[in-house]
Design an enzyme around this catalytic site. Structure first.
Site, PDB file in Angstrom:
ATOM      1  N   LYS A  52       1.120  -0.706   0.078  1.00 62.86           N
ATOM      2  CA  LYS A  52      -0.220  -0.191   0.161  1.00 62.86           C
ATOM      3  C   LYS A  52       0.349   1.376   0.003  1.00 62.86           C
ATOM      4  O   LYS A  52       0.366   2.813  -1.059  1.00 62.86           O
ATOM      5  CB  LYS A  52      -0.810  -0.192   0.950  1.00 62.86           C
ATOM      6  CG  LYS A  52      -2.218  -1.256   1.300  1.00 62.86           C
ATOM      7  CD  LYS A  52      -2.927  -0.951   2.682  1.00 62.86           C
ATOM      8  CE  LYS A  52      -3.769  -2.310   1.710  1.00 62.86           C
ATOM      9  NZ  LYS A  52      -4.738  -3.370   3.198  1.00 62.86           N
ATOM     10  N   GLN A  96      -4.960  -2.141   9.047  1.00 63.93           N
ATOM     11  CA  GLN A  96      -4.533  -3.567   8.534  1.00 63.93           C
ATOM     12  C   GLN A  96      -5.342  -4.228   9.766  1.00 63.93           C
ATOM     13  O   GLN A  96      -5.214  -4.261  10.319  1.00 63.93           O
ATOM     14  CB  GLN A  96      -3.127  -3.385   8.477  1.00 63.93           C
ATOM     15  CG  GLN A  96      -3.041  -4.484   7.764  1.00 63.93           C
ATOM     16  CD  GLN A  96      -3.644  -4.889   6.756  1.00 63.93           C
ATOM     17  OE1 GLN A  96      -3.103  -4.005   6.207  1.00 63.93           O
ATOM     18  NE2 GLN A  96      -3.605  -5.918   5.615  1.00 63.93           N
ATOM     19  N   ASP A 119     -11.511   2.245   2.568  1.00 63.60           N
ATOM     20  CA  ASP A 119     -11.669   0.301   2.918  1.00 63.60           C
ATOM     21  C   ASP A 119     -12.911   0.099   2.543  1.00 63.60           C
ATOM     22  O   ASP A 119     -13.426  -1.303   2.498  1.00 63.60           O
ATOM     23  CB  ASP A 119     -11.330  -0.428   4.036  1.00 63.60           C
ATOM     24  CG  ASP A 119      -9.602  -0.498   4.067  1.00 63.60           C
ATOM     25  OD1 ASP A 119      -9.518  -1.242   2.551  1.00 63.60           O
ATOM     26  OD2 ASP A 119      -8.695  -1.471   5.260  1.00 63.60           O
TER      27      ASP A 119
END
Length: 278
Positions: A52, A96, A119
């Site tokens: 990322k 995460q 997300d």
């Protein structure tokens, strides 16, 4: 021979488009910033977070990394998210997953501001998707739609079957296929006569979490197969939920593992970050 849907190539196209957009924003004096929080040292999570950061660097997005110890308290994590919610210079926040057992994942997701939920996991984002409103869409399902569209695969009017009903892939991809005017059936562990249902599919999306589970007996000739799974086989080689060698000869198009859906997830995360500026 099936057409192999190249997720690497398509994700690079998207990243290049975003790179141009970010350069335009920079010229207008706007910097885009993504905050990435990782708790603990899970090796797979570390790889994902690294990928990322690399993607941010390539596109021109500024990334802030918060690497917290496994022992961090739930309250400390929530306080960090709240402080990032308040910062005008942070456009997107990503925590995460998975998180250590002592931390409530749902509560963490709900604490992220829906305006920074790149997300697409916040209940408000999911609700917006289900009623067809604007909002962030979770990255893997959004990536699947892009794979189909950019491979000139028509969704409208097609019989679409999704195997798996997770909140992260199964449910949102079903809603997105519906949004694109597909006729959608969702299968799961309690589905009776699974082969009979999957053999109707013009587009089959497999997110079942079982290595090489789907063989050619499950697939209609000429179907398009999207494999979301990722596993390591007995020889430590990556494979998907679909038995690629068995299925590929009978389908019209298929995603490989690796190099299919995987690269699209990060490309769509970057897309969400750039859109967060709005």
């Amino acid at each position: 021979m099936a057409f192999i849907i190249d997720g690497k190539k398509i994700s690079n196209e998207i990243k290049d488009e975003l790179k141009e957009k970010v350069a335009e924003y920079k010229q207008a004096g706007k910097e885009i910033t993504l905050a990435v929080i990782q708790v603990g040292h899970d090796p797979a999570s570390t790889v994902y977070v690294g990928n990322k950061k690399k993607a941010c660097e390539y596109i021109g997005i500024h990334s802030l990394a918060y690497e917290l110890e496994e022992t961090v308290t739930q309250q400390e994590l929530l306080d960090l998210i709240q402080s990032l919610n308040k910062r005008d210079d942070v456009n997107g926040i990503l925590v995460q997953l998975p998180l250590p057992k002592h931390i409530d994942e749902d509560l963490v997701i709900q604490t992220i501001s829906p305006e920074k939920d790149v997300d697409g996991f916040h209940p408000q984002s999911v609700g917006a998707l289900s009623i067809g409103q604007e909002g962030f869409v979770s990255c893997t399902p959004a990536g699947i739609i892009q794979l189909l569209k950019r491979s000139n695969i028509e969704i409208a009017g097609k019989e679409c079957v999704v195997i798996g009903r997770s909140n992260i892939v199964g449910k949102p991809i079903s809603l997105l296929l519906l949004r694109e005017n597909g006729t959608v059936t969702i299968c799961h562990s309690r589905t009776k006569d699974l082969k009979e249902v999957t053999r109707r599919a013009d587009i089959l999306v497999v997110a079942i979490g079982k290595p090489k589970f789907i063989t050619k007996e499950y697939v209609k000739e000429g179907a398009v197969v999207i494999d979301v799974g990722i596993h390591r086989n007995e020889n430590n080689k990556l494979c998907g939920d679909v038995d690629f060698e068995d299925v590929e000869p009978v389908v019209s198009a298929i995603t490989p593992v690796p190099g299919g859906v995987g690269p699209m997830t990060i490309a769509m995360l970057m897309y969400n970050c750039v859109n967060a500026v709005k």
